[in-house]
Design a protein around this motif. Structure first.
Motif, PDB file in Angstrom:
ATOM      1  N   PHE A 233       0.602  -1.294   0.206  1.00 52.50           N
ATOM      2  CA  PHE A 233      -0.097   0.472   0.292  1.00 52.50           C
ATOM      3  C   PHE A 233       0.627   1.967  -0.141  1.00 52.50           C
ATOM      4  CE2 PHE A 233      -2.135  -3.140   2.467  1.00 52.50           C
ATOM      5  CZ  PHE A 233      -4.003  -3.260   1.956  1.00 52.50           C
ATOM      6  N   GLY A 416      -3.675   3.972  -4.787  1.00 49.40           N
ATOM      7  CA  GLY A 416      -3.925   3.421  -4.046  1.00 49.40           C
ATOM      8  C   GLY A 416      -5.148   2.186  -4.052  1.00 49.40           C
ATOM      9  N   ALA A 420      -5.547  -1.695  -2.737  1.00 54.51           N
ATOM     10  CA  ALA A 420      -6.553  -1.909  -1.597  1.00 54.51           C
ATOM     11  C   ALA A 420      -7.619  -3.152  -2.210  1.00 54.51           C
ATOM     12  CB  ALA A 420      -7.118  -0.689  -1.190  1.00 54.51           C
TER      13      ALA A 420
END
Length: 432
Positions: A233, A416, A420
C-alpha cells in the motif's frame, strides 16, 4: 444524497453517523480550541513561563496513548464487529472526564492534567471508531461528500455548544464572576451536550460488520500482518506520512488558537470565543463545500490546494498586528480546517481494503495522533525556548504544511484504490 450512498445505507443512517461529529465537536471546540486551553495557561497554571509547554505536553501524553492503542482497538473492532460497543465506551469516558474538569480550579494542576489526558484519550479513540463507519455508508466516489456532511454538521455542533458556553459566560460576567467561576460550569455544559447529542448515533447507527472467528489476542496478529503488508500500500503509506506532517500544523492551530489570540494579540475571553465561533462557521462551510470539490477534482489535488491555503493562513496570522488582519486569517483557517479534516478521512476510506477498514482507520488515527504530539509540542518548545515568542512558534508551524504538501504530490489515489481492492480479493481467497 442517494447516489453517494451504498445500496444498503439509508439517509437516516448517515444522519445518525454524522450526529456523532455534531456531538464530539463540542468537546474539541470548547476544551481544546476555545476556552479551557487559555484558562489552563492563564488561571490553572497562573501564566507561568512553562504554561504553554505544560498544556502541549499534557496533550502529547493523551495522543501518545491513543497512538499506542489505536491499531489494536481497530483490529479488535474488525475481528469482533465491535465498533459500536467500543464507541459507546469511549463516549462515556470522554463525557465523564470532561465533567470532572469542573474541579480544575487555580492551582489544581495535576487534577487538570489527569482529566485532560483521559478525556482527550477517549475522544481520540471515539474519533477513530466513528470514522471507520464511513465506508459502510458511502460509495467510493461519494466518500468526499458524505465525509463533508459529517464534518460540516460537526462544526455546527461545535458552534452550538460554544454558543451555549458563551451565553453562560456573558451571564456570569454580568454578575461579577471570574474565569475560575464560569469556566468549570462550561465544562459541565460541554459534557452534557456530548452525552445528549451522541444518543442518535449510539441508538440508531447499525453495525453492519460481521464478526470473524478468532480470539481477542488475534487483534495483535491483525496489526502485525498489516505492518508486514504495508509495502503493498505505497500510496496509503505515503499519504499517511504526508498527513502526519500537515496534520501537525492543523493540530497546532486547533490546540493553540485561543492561547495565541490571548497571548500574542491580547484578546479577551469573550473576543476569543467570538473568534472561534466565526472559525467554526467558516469550517462548517469548508467541510460542506470541500466534499463536492474533492469528488470533482480528486482527493489528492483538492487536499493540495487546501495546504496552499494553510500556508497563506500562517503567513497572514504571523504578520498580523491588528485585530482585522487576524480575523481574516482566522476565517481562512476555518475554511482550510473543515476541508483538510474532511478530505483526509475520505481518502483513507478510499485507500483501505473494505474488510479491514477499522484497522486501517486505526493507522489513520495513529498518524494523526502522532501529528497531534509533534505539532503542538514543537510549538510549546519554541515558545519556551524563545521566552514566550508565539509569532516565532507560528512561523515554525508553517514548515509542517510545506513538508506535507511536498509528500502529498507523490500520492496517486487511483493506484492506491486498486491496491486496496487487490488486497481485498486476496484476503477473500485466503484459507480460513
Amino acid at each position: 444524497m442517494r447516489p453517494a450512498l451504498r445500496a444498503e445505507a439509508r439517509p437516516r443512517d448517515v444522519w445518525a453517523w454524522a450526529m456523532y461529529d455534531f456531538a464530539n465537536s463540542g468537546y474539541t471546540t470548547v476544551v481544546i480550541t476555545a476556552l479551557f486551553n487559555a484558562y489552563f495557561v492563564a488561571v490553572v497554571v497562573d501564566g507561568q513561563p512553562w504554561a504553554t509547554l505544560a498544556w502541549t505536553a499534557a496533550l502529547a501524553v493523551s495522543y501518545l496513548a491513543v497512538l499506542a492503542t489505536a491499531p489494536v482497538v481497530g483490529a479488535f473492532a474488525d475481528l469482533r464487529a465491535a465498533k459500536k460497543r467500543l464507541l459507546a465506551l469511549s463516549t462515556a469516558g470522554c463525557v465523564l472526564f470532561t465533567a470532572l474538569l469542573y474541579f480544575a480550579q487555580p492551582g489544581a494542576l495535576w487534577l487538570a492534567v489527569a482529566c485532560l489526558v483521559l478525556s482527550n484519550f477517549f475522544f481520540g479513540t471515539g474519533e477513530n471508531l466513528i470514522a471507520a463507519f464511513l465506508p459502510e455508508l458511502a460509495r467510493g466516489r461519494g466518500m468526499g461528500r458524505v465525509s463533508g456532511w459529517g464534518w460540516g454538521l460537526g462544526y455546527l455542533g461545535g458552534l452550538f455548544t460554544l454558543g451555549l458556553c458563551l451565553a453562560w459566560i456573558a451571564w456570569a460576567e454580568k454578575r461579577g464572576q471570574g474565569a475560575a467561576d464560569y469556566v468549570p460550569v462550561a465544562m459541565l455544559i460541554t459534557a452534557a451536550m456530548f452525552a445528549l447529542a451522541s444518543l442518535p448515533t449510539l441508538l440508531l447507527l447499525p453495525e453492519r460488520a460481521v464478526p470473524r472467528e478468532g480470539r481477542a489476542l488475534d487483534a495483535w496478529r491483525e496489526v502485525a500482518r498489516t505492518l508486514r503488508s504495508a509495502a503493498g500500500f505505497p500510496d496509503l503509506r505515503r499519504f499517511l506520512t504526508a498527513a502526519l506532517c500537515y496534520q501537525a500544523g492543523v493540530h497546532t492551530v486547533i490546540a493553540l488558537a485561543a492561547i495565541y489570540a490571548n497571548q500574542a494579540m491580547g484578546f479577551t475571553t469573550q473576543q476569543t470565543l467570538l473568534l472561534v465561533l466565526a472559525v467554526n462557521v467558516a469550517a462548517a462551510a469548508g467541510a460542506f463545500l470541500f466534499g463536492h470539490v474533492q469528488d470533482r477534482l480528486g482527493p489528492v489535488r483538492a487536499i493540495a490546494w487546501v495546504l496552499v491555503g494553510w500556508l497563506f493562513t500562517i503567513v497572514l496570522a504571523a504578520v498580523a498586528r491588528t485585530p482585522g488582519t487576524f480575523w481574516a486569517a482566522a476565517h481562512l483557517a476555518g475554511l482550510c480546517l473543515g476541508a483538510s479534516q474532511s478530505g483526509g478521512r475520505a481518502l483513507v476510506g478510499l485507500l483501505s481494503p473494505p474488510s479491514r477498514r477499522a484497522e486501517f482507520f486505526g493507522f489513520w488515527g495513529l498518524a494523526t495522533k502522532l501529528s497531534a504530539i509533534l505539532g503542538p509540542l514543537s510549538y510549546g518548545l519554541v515558545t519556551w525556548a524563545s521566552d514566550g515568542d508565539h509569532r516565532r512558534a507560528l512561523w515554525a508551524t508553517g514548515l509542517f504544511f510545506v513538508v506535507g504538501l511536498a509528500l502529498l504530490i507523490g500520492v496517486h489515489a487511483g493506484r492506491g484504490r486498486r491496491a486496496a481492492l487487490r488486497a481485498e480479493r486476496a484476503l477473500s481467497k485466503a484459507p480460513p
